[in-house]
Design a protein around this motif. Sequence first.
Motif, mmCIF file in Angstrom:
data_model
loop_
_atom_site.group_PDB
_atom_site.id
_atom_site.type_symbol
_atom_site.label_atom_id
_atom_site.label_comp_id
_atom_site.label_asym_id
_atom_site.label_seq_id
_atom_site.Cartn_x
_atom_site.Cartn_y
_atom_site.Cartn_z
ATOM 1 N N ASP A 1 34.779 33.031 127.428
ATOM 2 C CA ASP A 1 35.140 34.459 127.426
ATOM 3 C C ASP A 1 36.594 34.650 127.012
ATOM 4 N N TYR A 2 37.450 33.745 127.466
ATOM 5 C CA TYR A 2 38.864 33.814 127.104
ATOM 6 C C TYR A 2 39.038 33.608 125.597
ATOM 7 N N VAL A 3 38.262 32.685 125.032
ATOM 8 C CA VAL A 3 38.333 32.429 123.585
ATOM 9 C C VAL A 3 37.867 33.660 122.812
ATOM 10 N N ARG A 4 36.814 34.296 123.295
ATOM 11 C CA ARG A 4 36.330 35.514 122.628
ATOM 12 C C ARG A 4 37.403 36.605 122.650
ATOM 13 N N TYR A 5 38.167 36.645 123.707
ATOM 14 C CA TYR A 5 39.235 37.646 123.818
ATOM 15 C C TYR A 5 40.364 37.329 122.833
ATOM 16 N N LEU A 6 40.769 36.042 122.771
ATOM 17 C CA LEU A 6 41.874 35.653 121.892
ATOM 18 C C LEU A 6 41.478 35.701 120.423
ATOM 19 N N ALA A 7 40.241 35.276 120.136
ATOM 20 C CA ALA A 7 39.810 35.145 118.737
ATOM 21 C C ALA A 7 38.398 35.697 118.585
ATOM 22 N N PRO A 8 38.246 37.005 118.501
ATOM 23 C CA PRO A 8 36.908 37.609 118.461
ATOM 24 C C PRO A 8 36.097 37.237 117.226
ATOM 25 N N GLY A 9 36.746 36.690 116.199
ATOM 26 C CA GLY A 9 36.007 36.365 114.972
ATOM 27 C C GLY A 9 35.305 35.027 114.989
ATOM 28 N N PHE A 10 35.597 34.154 115.973
ATOM 29 C CA PHE A 10 34.964 32.838 116.006
ATOM 30 C C PHE A 10 33.458 32.972 116.216
ATOM 31 N N GLN A 11 32.696 32.068 115.600
ATOM 32 C CA GLN A 11 31.252 32.003 115.832
ATOM 33 C C GLN A 11 30.994 31.011 116.967
ATOM 34 N N HIS A 12 30.330 31.468 118.009
ATOM 35 C CA HIS A 12 30.134 30.624 119.184
ATOM 36 C C HIS A 12 28.800 29.889 119.119
ATOM 37 N N VAL A 13 28.876 28.603 119.425
ATOM 38 C CA VAL A 13 27.720 27.718 119.364
ATOM 39 C C VAL A 13 27.460 27.169 120.760
ATOM 40 N N GLY A 14 26.222 27.226 121.211
ATOM 41 C CA GLY A 14 25.872 26.764 122.550
ATOM 42 C C GLY A 14 25.164 25.421 122.543
ATOM 43 N N ARG A 15 24.785 24.998 123.732
ATOM 44 C CA ARG A 15 24.006 23.770 123.914
ATOM 45 C C ARG A 15 22.537 24.146 124.109
ATOM 46 N N LEU A 16 21.708 23.163 124.375
ATOM 47 C CA LEU A 16 20.284 23.404 124.571
ATOM 48 C C LEU A 16 20.050 24.015 125.949
ATOM 49 N N GLN A 17 19.905 25.326 125.979
ATOM 50 C CA GLN A 17 19.631 26.066 127.207
ATOM 51 C C GLN A 17 18.452 26.997 126.966
ATOM 52 N N SER A 18 18.028 27.664 128.015
ATOM 53 C CA SER A 18 16.923 28.610 127.857
ATOM 54 C C SER A 18 17.376 29.789 127.001
ATOM 55 N N VAL A 19 16.404 30.442 126.384
ATOM 56 C CA VAL A 19 16.709 31.613 125.567
ATOM 57 C C VAL A 19 17.404 32.685 126.397
ATOM 58 N N GLN B 1 24.808 34.803 127.216
ATOM 59 C CA GLN B 1 26.125 34.412 126.698
ATOM 60 C C GLN B 1 26.372 34.941 125.285
ATOM 61 N N ASN B 2 25.413 35.696 124.755
ATOM 62 C CA ASN B 2 25.525 36.243 123.402
ATOM 63 C C ASN B 2 25.689 35.126 122.369
ATOM 64 N N ILE B 3 24.846 34.112 122.468
ATOM 65 C CA ILE B 3 24.885 32.959 121.567
ATOM 66 C C ILE B 3 23.573 32.873 120.806
ATOM 67 N N SER B 4 23.672 32.755 119.494
ATOM 68 C CA SER B 4 22.472 32.679 118.664
ATOM 69 C C SER B 4 22.363 31.355 117.910
ATOM 70 N N MET B 5 23.334 30.453 118.076
ATOM 71 C CA MET B 5 23.288 29.134 117.443
ATOM 72 C C MET B 5 23.469 28.064 118.512
ATOM 73 N N ILE B 6 22.769 26.944 118.336
ATOM 74 C CA ILE B 6 22.940 25.838 119.284
ATOM 75 C C ILE B 6 23.202 24.545 118.522
ATOM 76 N N ASN B 7 23.916 23.642 119.168
ATOM 77 C CA ASN B 7 24.211 22.317 118.630
ATOM 78 C C ASN B 7 23.447 21.311 119.477
ATOM 79 N N VAL B 8 22.419 20.685 118.884
ATOM 80 C CA VAL B 8 21.493 19.882 119.672
ATOM 81 C C VAL B 8 21.191 18.570 118.966
ATOM 82 N N ASP B 9 21.184 17.475 119.714
ATOM 83 C CA ASP B 9 20.667 16.207 119.219
ATOM 84 C C ASP B 9 19.168 16.396 118.981
#
Length: 273
Positions: free
Chosen positions: A231-249, A255-263
């Motif tokens: 959340d702090y990163v979103r405040y400092l840099a709202p333009g970054f694209q946020h990537v999550g881990r393998l979690q439930s939809v 968390q407003n995340i639409s991309m995940i980084n998964v093995d």
Amino acid sequence: MMPCYEQETPGRLGPLTRLKALQLVIGLPFLIVLLFLYLMPMGIHSPCIQEKESLGPKPTLFGHRGAPMLGPENTMMSFEKAVEHGAHGLEFDIHLSTDSVPFLMHDHDLRRTTDIREVVPSASRNRSDSFSWDFLSTLNAGKWFLKDKPFYKMEPLSEADHEKARSQKIPKLRHLLDLARKEKKKVIFDLTRPPSKHPLRDSYVSVVVSVILASKMDPHLIFWLPAFDRDYVRYLAPGFQHVGRLQSVEKLTEQNISMINVDYKELFYGGLR
């Protein structure tokens, strides 16, 4: 009168005639089956067989630690090789020195990819982020690559690349960002939290964000993976694209995340669901 060896007994086939008949009996069905197998794919509809014009976009390829079969991983040579070979983005790993310099290193210590065991053997097992940048900048980060050949069937390096690899140093994050900005490449990275007694233990995220913003990179090219202080990163840099881990939809949506980084191995069984 035919000679006796040319005479054929009525009602009996000669050896040559029997051989030809056997070849016909075996060969003809074989050719028919072969022709059927050759033509069969033409009658099969498969989503894997498409006209070139109807194909979707090519995948976006990231150079993992650069191009680690062409140059020492997480060095500028490796990332330059990745750009040269058409990578759309660059993946790397960040640690922070004790004097607030983000630098690129994958391992938690420096033994595998630097010459620290030759320089300071007694400190070779210390964490990568337990040193100052003044010291880290003196280490060689390329000779190990020429000596160990970390990948099977690596292509031989040219003489120029051999010499370039030999002189590689640990790069600052800023060096990598300058290259990515110039070449308009996406970046994604793992960020290691410093140990408890590190001076940047609780402020390392803001330091890294500040360096990224100071590089003047297009924020949309930054794929932010670290989950800490998101959340702090979103405040400092709202333009970054946020990537999550393998979690439930549901959690990703929260968390407003639409991309995940998964093995990819994690996607088997329940992962895809």
